[in-house]
Scaffold this active site. Structure first.
Site, PDB file in Angstrom:
ATOM      1  N   SER A 159     -35.475  -8.427 -31.481  1.00 15.67           N
ATOM      2  CA  SER A 159     -36.159  -7.144 -31.681  1.00 15.67           C
ATOM      3  C   SER A 159     -36.991  -6.761 -30.457  1.00 15.67           C
ATOM      4  O   SER A 159     -37.444  -7.622 -29.695  1.00 15.67           O
ATOM      5  CB  SER A 159     -37.060  -7.248 -32.908  1.00 15.67           C
ATOM      6  OG  SER A 159     -38.039  -8.247 -32.682  1.00 15.67           O
ATOM      7  N   THR A 160     -37.217  -5.471 -30.325  1.00 15.16           N
ATOM      8  CA  THR A 160     -38.050  -4.977 -29.224  1.00 15.16           C
ATOM      9  C   THR A 160     -39.474  -5.510 -29.356  1.00 15.16           C
ATOM     10  O   THR A 160     -40.110  -5.868 -28.354  1.00 15.16           O
ATOM     11  CB  THR A 160     -38.019  -3.436 -29.225  1.00 15.16           C
ATOM     12  OG1 THR A 160     -36.670  -3.036 -28.932  1.00 15.16           O
ATOM     13  CG2 THR A 160     -38.947  -2.848 -28.178  1.00 15.16           C
ATOM     14  N   GLU A 161     -39.946  -5.607 -30.591  1.00 16.22           N
ATOM     15  CA  GLU A 161     -41.306  -6.096 -30.821  1.00 16.22           C
ATOM     16  C   GLU A 161     -41.494  -7.508 -30.240  1.00 16.22           C
ATOM     17  O   GLU A 161     -42.433  -7.771 -29.483  1.00 16.22           O
ATOM     18  CB  GLU A 161     -41.516  -6.115 -32.344  1.00 16.22           C
ATOM     19  CG  GLU A 161     -42.906  -6.384 -32.798  1.00 16.22           C
ATOM     20  CD  GLU A 161     -42.921  -6.596 -34.321  1.00 16.22           C
ATOM     21  OE1 GLU A 161     -41.900  -6.339 -34.995  1.00 16.22           O
ATOM     22  OE2 GLU A 161     -43.973  -7.026 -34.818  1.00 16.22           O
TER      23      GLU A 161
ATOM     24  N   CYS B 280     -26.784  -4.266 -32.927  1.00 13.63           N
ATOM     25  CA  CYS B 280     -27.840  -3.654 -32.109  1.00 13.63           C
ATOM     26  C   CYS B 280     -27.448  -2.256 -31.652  1.00 13.63           C
ATOM     27  O   CYS B 280     -28.300  -1.386 -31.498  1.00 13.63           O
ATOM     28  CB  CYS B 280     -28.159  -4.548 -30.927  1.00 13.63           C
ATOM     29  SG  CYS B 280     -26.698  -5.056 -30.015  1.00 13.63           S
TER      30      CYS B 280
ATOM     31  N   GLU C  84     -35.341   1.626 -35.832  1.00 20.08           N
ATOM     32  CA  GLU C  84     -34.133   0.832 -36.101  1.00 20.08           C
ATOM     33  C   GLU C  84     -34.188   0.273 -37.526  1.00 20.08           C
ATOM     34  O   GLU C  84     -35.141  -0.418 -37.883  1.00 20.08           O
ATOM     35  CB  GLU C  84     -34.038  -0.322 -35.097  1.00 20.08           C
ATOM     36  CG  GLU C  84     -32.764  -1.109 -35.233  1.00 20.08           C
ATOM     37  CD  GLU C  84     -32.680  -2.270 -34.248  1.00 20.08           C
ATOM     38  OE1 GLU C  84     -33.674  -2.990 -34.098  1.00 20.08           O
ATOM     39  OE2 GLU C  84     -31.605  -2.444 -33.653  1.00 20.08           O
TER      40      GLU C  84
ATOM     41  N   GLY D 191     -39.421  -8.964 -28.164  1.00 20.10           N
ATOM     42  CA  GLY D 191     -39.054  -8.906 -26.746  1.00 20.10           C
ATOM     43  C   GLY D 191     -40.249  -8.606 -25.859  1.00 20.10           C
ATOM     44  O   GLY D 191     -40.383  -9.166 -24.765  1.00 20.10           O
TER      45      GLY D 191
HETATM   46  P1  NAD Z   1     -36.350 -11.179 -33.916  1.00 23.87           P
HETATM   47  O1  NAD Z   1     -36.895 -10.608 -32.670  1.00 23.87           O
HETATM   48  O2  NAD Z   1     -37.226 -11.236 -35.105  1.00 23.87           O
HETATM   49  O3  NAD Z   1     -35.856 -12.686 -33.689  1.00 23.87           O
HETATM   50  C1  NAD Z   1     -34.938 -13.032 -32.680  1.00 23.87           C
HETATM   51  C2  NAD Z   1     -35.168 -14.458 -32.251  1.00 23.87           C
HETATM   52  O4  NAD Z   1     -36.474 -14.579 -31.706  1.00 23.87           O
HETATM   53  C3  NAD Z   1     -35.081 -15.492 -33.372  1.00 23.87           C
HETATM   54  O5  NAD Z   1     -34.463 -16.657 -32.857  1.00 23.87           O
HETATM   55  C4  NAD Z   1     -36.538 -15.769 -33.699  1.00 23.87           C
HETATM   56  O6  NAD Z   1     -36.775 -17.045 -34.232  1.00 23.87           O
HETATM   57  C5  NAD Z   1     -37.180 -15.647 -32.324  1.00 23.87           C
HETATM   58  N1  NAD Z   1     -38.601 -15.299 -32.338  1.00 23.87           N
HETATM   59  C6  NAD Z   1     -39.293 -14.604 -33.273  1.00 23.87           C
HETATM   60  N2  NAD Z   1     -40.584 -14.487 -32.898  1.00 23.87           N
HETATM   61  C7  NAD Z   1     -40.698 -15.111 -31.714  1.00 23.87           C
HETATM   62  C8  NAD Z   1     -41.785 -15.317 -30.800  1.00 23.87           C
HETATM   63  N3  NAD Z   1     -43.014 -14.856 -31.056  1.00 23.87           N
HETATM   64  N4  NAD Z   1     -41.547 -15.984 -29.660  1.00 23.87           N
HETATM   65  C9  NAD Z   1     -40.318 -16.447 -29.377  1.00 23.87           C
HETATM   66  N5  NAD Z   1     -39.257 -16.300 -30.189  1.00 23.87           N
HETATM   67  C10 NAD Z   1     -39.448 -15.641 -31.335  1.00 23.87           C
HETATM   68  O7  NAD Z   1     -35.023 -10.347 -34.176  1.00 23.87           O
HETATM   69  P2  NAD Z   1     -34.030 -10.461 -35.403  1.00 23.87           P
HETATM   70  O8  NAD Z   1     -34.630  -9.736 -36.545  1.00 23.87           O
HETATM   71  O9  NAD Z   1     -33.615 -11.864 -35.567  1.00 23.87           O
HETATM   72  O10 NAD Z   1     -32.769  -9.669 -34.827  1.00 23.87           O
HETATM   73  C11 NAD Z   1     -32.575  -8.329 -34.979  1.00 23.87           C
HETATM   74  C12 NAD Z   1     -32.893  -7.605 -33.697  1.00 23.87           C
HETATM   75  O11 NAD Z   1     -32.073  -8.081 -32.622  1.00 23.87           O
HETATM   76  C13 NAD Z   1     -32.590  -6.139 -33.805  1.00 23.87           C
HETATM   77  O12 NAD Z   1     -33.653  -5.404 -33.260  1.00 23.87           O
HETATM   78  C14 NAD Z   1     -31.329  -5.966 -32.948  1.00 23.87           C
HETATM   79  O13 NAD Z   1     -31.139  -4.687 -32.444  1.00 23.87           O
HETATM   80  C15 NAD Z   1     -31.555  -6.986 -31.890  1.00 23.87           C
HETATM   81  N6  NAD Z   1     -30.295  -7.329 -31.207  1.00 23.87           N
HETATM   82  C16 NAD Z   1     -30.077  -6.883 -29.926  1.00 23.87           C
HETATM   83  C17 NAD Z   1     -28.871  -7.149 -29.270  1.00 23.87           C
HETATM   84  C18 NAD Z   1     -28.616  -6.655 -27.864  1.00 23.87           C
HETATM   85  O14 NAD Z   1     -27.685  -7.140 -27.228  1.00 23.87           O
HETATM   86  N7  NAD Z   1     -29.378  -5.702 -27.359  1.00 23.87           N
HETATM   87  C19 NAD Z   1     -27.895  -7.899 -29.929  1.00 23.87           C
HETATM   88  C20 NAD Z   1     -28.141  -8.346 -31.224  1.00 23.87           C
HETATM   89  C21 NAD Z   1     -29.350  -8.052 -31.850  1.00 23.87           C
END
Ligand code: NAD
Length: 502
Positions: free
Chosen positions: A254-256, A309, A406, A258
């Site tokens: 997620s962007t958050e 995504c 999203e 990220g």
């Molecule tokens: P998320 O950001 O909640 O989690 C993604 C990963 O980050 C998980 O492995 C999680 O355990 C880890 N994470 C969570 N908090 C963290 C922190 N504070 N520090 C480090 N790691 C942490 O996202 P999600 O809900 O699992 O996935 C959905 C999101 O991913 C959507 O926004 C989607 O658009 C995006 N996405 C983007 C692409 C792309 O190529 N642009 C591809 C697939 C998914």
């Protein structure tokens, strides 16, 4: 068909893998439990049953994994390995994945909920072809020679060249929507360039990464080159992103999150690639056959239950054909057969988790509260399992939350437009910029529109298509850096300038 009735059809390897019940993680070539013995439950989203537990990695496990990756990078066989050997290892891994394609697809289906048939063709198929594509790059990493003219030493002679070197230890953190594929997007370029990796899969979907870890060992990768730490974002992900031993962070999510990771990377000056969220528009021009547009829009939003995504979650149709396209799309949505991922006839599986199902349903409610009209769908589809009805919503304002944010589920918002400039402005009017599709055979209009769209990928008369050779990544808050294509390698390589007086 009930899920239990299909269990007998699983491959022996899938059944053996699941029969273990409790899974450990891969650190330094060893399968280990979390330092404190903590575990996480893995839930099948179609049945809501616990199908396994995995180690819940802690900061101490992250330390051990980074140390193992560092050791493998600095010393041992991997650090001395020639590019052609790295190429062969990647090809061997791709072959093993291909041989185990059905097992990988079944594990992905049981863990994530997605269709096993589609997972085999798309998730595993793309992963295999990507590793083969990246294997080819291992032997083609080049610097250049440079003729210099140092202005204050006119009579001196120099030999100058640049070399590309692996960035070092890579932290790869991925989301749950394409668990195996996203892991391979990181592993391919990292292993082709000679980096070592600590992979952290999403806590909802850790199983395919663990099976992949077994294949990585079988392929013959030295201990510590790839480490898999399972666990949640707080206990395992965040310490990995803050770790001073990590040289590069590559993140899909997620962007958050990220944004948090980008800030953590800067503290250590770790290199960073962020593949984040999206709210991609599907733009149907006046000339497009409404039936083609509706079929394209359905595929753009409902593929993978909308958990993509770059899903086409905003549909802009020229006002002339708006009603017809929306009616056709709604018919297609109603016709989708809902079922679990092992059912070969199912076209729409469950969402990954209860949390995601509730989030998507709450967005549908927010859309209604802000004046939206639900044409079809509109909520949970079954009592058991995290299934959500494929939903079409209209009469929404461009500024409504369901248009701007999203949702990450099978929900599309449809809006009519008048002219090209208006639709270009609306297409760009969200914080995201990952993908967009244009549906038309009017070449002049299509070519005028493409440069106006602020998105990393523009598809024409198709949507959601990916190829290993095509760079993929976001504009604006959809992230930065590229996956795939030659461009992906840059994220895993440093450039060294050599300046030699002769
Ligand atoms: P998320 O950001 O909640 O989690 C993604 C990963 O980050 C998980 O492995 C999680 O355990 C880890 N994470 C969570 N908090 C963290 C922190 N504070 N520090 C480090 N790691 C942490 O996202 P999600 O809900 O699992 O996935 C959905 C999101 O991913 C959507 O926004 C989607 O658009 C995006 N996405 C983007 C692409 C792309 O190529 N642009 C591809 C697939 C998914």
């Amino acid at each position: 068909m009930q899920l239990n009735d299909l269990k007998d059809q699983l491959t022996t390897k899938t059944r053996d893998f699941l029969a273990r019940g409790k899974h450990r993680m891969l650190i330094g070539g060893q399968w280990v439990e979390a330092a404190g013995g903590q575990t996480l439950a893995v839930i099948n989203p179609a049945s809501e049953a616990v199908i396994a537990t995995v180690a819940a990695g802690q900061p101490a496990d992250v330390d051990a994994a980074v140390a193992a990756a560092r050791k493998a990078f600095e010393s041992g066989p991997w650090s001395r390995m020639k590019p052609a050997e790295r190429e062969r290892l990647l090809l061997r891994l791709a072959d093993l994945m291909e041989q185990n394609a059905r097992t990988l697809a079944e594990i992905e289906s049981l863990d994530n909920g997605k269709s096993a048939a589609i997972a085999q063709a798309v998730d595993v198929g793309l992963s295999v072809s990507y590793l083969r594509y990246m294997a080819g790059w291992a032997t083609k990493i080049e610097g250049s020679t440079v003729d210099v003219s140092v202005p204050f030493m006119p009579n001196a002679e120099f030999v100058n060249y640049t070399r590309r070197e692996p960035v070092g230890v890579v932290a790869a953190i991925v989301a749950w929507n394409f668990p195996l594929l996203l892991a391979c997007w990181k592993l391919g370029p990292a292993l082709a360039t000679g980096c070592t990796v600590v992979l952290k899969p999403a806590e909802q979907t850790p199983l395919s990464a663990l099976f992949l870890g077994e294949l990585i060992q079988e392929a013959g990768y030295p201990a510590g080159v790839v480490n898999v730490v399972t666990g949640d974002g707080i206990a395992a992900g965040a310490p990995l992103t803050r770790h001073p031993g990590v040289n590069k962070i590559t993140f899909t999510g997620s962007t958050e999150v990220g944004k948090l990771i980008g800030k953590a990377a800067m503290d250590n000056m770790a290199r960073v690639t962020l593949e984040l969220g999206g709210k991609s528009p599907v733009i149907v021009l006046e000339d497009c056959d409404p039936a083609v547009a509706a079929a394209g829009a359905a595929q753009a939003i409902y593929f993978n239950q909308g958990q993509v995504c770059c899903a086409g979650s905003r549909l802009y149709v020229h006002k002339k054909n708006f009603d017809r396209v929306v009616a056709d799309l709604a018919d297609q949505a109603r016709a989708l057969k809902i079922g679990h991922g092992l059912d070969p006839l199912a076209q729409m599986g469950p969402l990954v988790s209860q949390e995601q199902m509730e989030r998507v349903c709450s967005y549908i409610d927010i859309g209604r509260q802000q004046g939206g009209e639900v044409v079809t769908g509109g909520g949970r589809a079954t009592d058991i399992g995290y299934f959500v009805q494929p939903t079409v919503m209209t009469r929404v304002d461009q500024k409504a939350r369901v248009v701007q944010e999203e949702i990450f589920g099978p929900v599309v918002v449809a809006m009519p437009y008048d002219d090209l400039d208006q639709v270009a402005a609306w297409a760009n009017d969200t914080p995201y910029g990952l993908g967009a599709s244009i549906w038309s055979n009017d070449l002049s209009k299509v070519h005028r529109l493409i440069p106006k769209i602020k998105a990393g990928t523009v598809w024409v008369n198709c949507h959601n298509l990916l190829d290993p050779a095509m760079p993929f990544g976001g504009y604006k808050q959809s992230g930065f850096g590229k996956e795939m294509g030659r461009a992906a390698l840059d994220g895993y390589l440093e450039q060294k300038s050599v300046f030699m007086a002769v």
